[in-house]
Design an enzyme around this catalytic site. Structure first.
Site, PDB file in Angstrom:
ATOM      1  CG  HIS A   1      -2.034  -0.799   1.165  1.00  0.00           C
ATOM      2  ND1 HIS A   1      -2.885  -0.783   0.098  1.00  0.00           N
ATOM      3  CD2 HIS A   1      -2.285  -1.872   2.135  1.00  0.00           C
ATOM      4  CE1 HIS A   1      -3.906  -1.810   0.390  1.00  0.00           C
ATOM      5  NE2 HIS A   1      -3.564  -2.456   1.373  1.00  0.00           N
TER       6      HIS A   1
ATOM      7  CB  CYS B   1      -2.371   2.746  -5.054  1.00  0.00           C
ATOM      8  SG  CYS B   1      -3.370   1.074  -5.139  1.00  0.00           S
TER       9      CYS B   1
END
Length: 225
Positions: free
Chosen positions: A126, A188
């Site tokens: 993440h 991301c």
């Protein structure tokens, strides 16, 4: 008197909740940074035999309450190794699979057949958008030319990034296995609508005992710090 105590307890609880909500990023960093598993050659060998979840479609960006829950179940994370990118201060445990618990505390392997130093070793993590936690440094500072080190504490694998790209979430082919030994790191972007994809090639393999001290120091660094 009893009623007054109840009122004050309610006020204190509201204040604590407010502080947590205002400083949720700090709380997230603290919860993730408090995960410091002891990883050895023995524990990684045991972890490699454990089952894991590879359904990345259900992985979600964690909130601080998700991270708290993951921290309470940290014993479910099968840590198969460590990744270090010293030039961007990235030091992380590698968990097996991509369950929400794994990805809330570590980075995760993306295929069940992955072997360090052999084929495409793909990891997902993440971007917490703070420049320091999980794969946030990868998003903000990762680039071609940087060295990446992986270890299962039996061997150490040194890779060098050769490319960085922005890709759509549907471009899953980058995770597929390869003939050449490479590393693939995915996180991301700040919007969550695209992925940052860095590819590196294997340049050297060491036995852990003969690994240079500077690299060993990076691989035993405090995680997420």
């Amino acid at each position: 008197m009893k009623r007054r105590i109840i009122v004050w307890l309610a006020i204190i609880a509201m204040l604590i909740t407010s502080v947590l909500l205002i400083n949720y990023k700090t709380v997230e960093r603290w919860l993730i940074g408090s995960y410091q598993p002891k990883i050895t050659a023995t524990t990684t060998k045991q972890a490699e035999r454990k089952p894991a979840n590879y359904n990345y479609d259900v992985a979600k960006q964690p909130t601080w309450t998700d991270i708290l829950k993951a921290r309470q179940h940290a014993n479910q994370v099968a840590t198969v190794g460590v990744i270090a990118i010293p030039s961007i201060n990235l030091y992380l445990p590698i968990g097996k699979g991509v369950s929400n618990t794994v990805l809330a505390l570590a980075v995760g392997t993306m295929r069940s057949d992955q072997v360090m130093g052999d084929g495409n070793y793909a990891l997902a993590g993440h971007n917490m958008d703070d420049g320091r936690t999980l794969f946030s440094p990868l998003y903000s500072k990762g680039q071609a030319g940087q060295m990446v080190y992986l270890t299962n504490f039996r061997k150490v694998y040194a890779y060098q990034f050769v490319s960085r790209e922005t890709i759509a979430p549907t471009e899953v082919s980058v995770v597929a296995n390869t003939t050449d030994p490479v590393i693939t790191l995915i996180t991301c972007d700040y919007t969550g609508s695209h992925r940052i994809f860095l590819r590196g090639k294997l340049v050297k393999t060491y036995t852990y005992a003969k690994t240079p001290d500077k690299i060993k120091t990076a691989l035993t660094h405090t995680y997420n710090q």
